[in-house]
Every structure is written in C-alpha cells, then in structure tokens.
Design a protein around this motif. Structure first.
Motif, short mmCIF file in Angstrom:
data_model
loop_
_atom_site.label_atom_id
_atom_site.label_comp_id
_atom_site.label_asym_id
_atom_site.label_seq_id
_atom_site.Cartn_x
_atom_site.Cartn_y
_atom_site.Cartn_z
N HIS A 21 -59.44 23.19 -47.06
CA HIS A 21 -59.17 22.74 -45.69
C HIS A 21 -58.72 21.28 -45.67
O HIS A 21 -57.82 20.93 -44.91
CB HIS A 21 -60.42 22.92 -44.82
N PHE A 22 -59.35 20.45 -46.48
CA PHE A 22 -58.95 19.04 -46.55
C PHE A 22 -57.51 18.93 -47.03
O PHE A 22 -56.73 18.13 -46.51
CB PHE A 22 -59.88 18.24 -47.47
N GLN A 23 -57.17 19.71 -48.04
CA GLN A 23 -55.80 19.69 -48.57
C GLN A 23 -54.81 20.16 -47.52
O GLN A 23 -53.72 19.59 -47.38
CB GLN A 23 -55.71 20.55 -49.83
N ALA A 24 -55.17 21.19 -46.76
CA ALA A 24 -54.28 21.70 -45.72
C ALA A 24 -54.08 20.65 -44.63
O ALA A 24 -52.95 20.40 -44.19
CB ALA A 24 -54.84 22.98 -45.11
N LEU A 25 -55.15 20.02 -44.20
CA LEU A 25 -55.05 18.96 -43.18
C LEU A 25 -54.22 17.80 -43.70
O LEU A 25 -53.38 17.25 -42.98
CB LEU A 25 -56.44 18.47 -42.77
N GLU A 26 -54.44 17.42 -44.95
CA GLU A 26 -53.69 16.31 -45.53
C GLU A 26 -52.21 16.66 -45.64
O GLU A 26 -51.35 15.84 -45.35
CB GLU A 26 -54.26 15.93 -46.90
N SER A 27 -51.90 17.89 -46.02
CA SER A 27 -50.50 18.32 -46.11
C SER A 27 -49.83 18.26 -44.74
O SER A 27 -48.69 17.80 -44.62
CB SER A 27 -50.41 19.74 -46.66
N CYS A 28 -50.54 18.72 -43.72
CA CYS A 28 -49.99 18.66 -42.36
C CYS A 28 -49.77 17.21 -41.94
O CYS A 28 -48.73 16.87 -41.36
CB CYS A 28 -50.94 19.33 -41.37
N ARG A 29 -50.74 16.36 -42.22
CA ARG A 29 -50.64 14.96 -41.83
C ARG A 29 -49.47 14.28 -42.54
O ARG A 29 -48.71 13.51 -41.94
CB ARG A 29 -51.94 14.22 -42.13
#
Length: 101
Positions: A7-15
C-alpha cells in the motif's frame, strides 16, 4: 507488514505520478507569457480581424486559467496523498506497537 508495504508503494507511486504531472503543468504555466494582446493586423486587412484577435485573446486567457487550475489541483492531490501516507504509517506504527504489548 508486507501488505502495508504494498500500500505504501502504491501511494508513493501515485504521488510520484501526480508530482510529475504537476511539474509538467508548472513548466507549461511558467512558460506561458501574460495575455498576448493579439493585434488585429496579424490577420491582415480582412473583415472581422479585430473580432478574431479578441477571440484569440479570449481563448488564450481561458487556456492559461485552465492550466493554472490544473496545476493547483494536482499540487493539492499530491499533498493529500502525502497526508494519507503519513496517516497510514502512523496508524500502522500504533497498531504494531499495540500488538507487541
């Protein structure tokens, strides 16, 4: 913890994607000159040249306003995603600490 990492990686990718898009709008907006004040003479000696010049200026003003709005909204999305990341990390730490007790 592995699930949270995803989830952290997904949020970071979106950001990162939003930051990149914002940067493109920032570059575009920073490169746009103020209202050009299109002279009617640009269109030669045709009927309606002044009206056409006014229409170009109106369209240009709309373009610069839309680019500015998009830039502002993308920056807000990036900041919101960062807040979500921070909140999820804080909640995850609190949950991890509670489970260890």
């Amino acid at each position: 913890m592995a699930g949270f990492d995803i989830h952290f990686q997904a949020l970071e990718s979106c950001r990162i994607a939003v930051r990149k898009a914002w940067g493109q709008y920032e570059s575009l907006h920073g490169g746009l000159p103020e209202a050009p004040g299109t002279p009617a003479a640009v269109f030669g000696h045709v009927d309606g040249a002044a009206a056409l010049a006014d229409a170009v200026d109106t369209a240009y003003a709309a373009l610069t306003a839309e680019v500015g709005d998009a830039r502002t909204k993308l920056k807000g999305v990036e900041q919101a995603l960062e807040s979500v990341q921070d909140n999820v990390r804080t909640a995850n730490k609190a949950t991890s600490n509670a489970m260890q007790v």
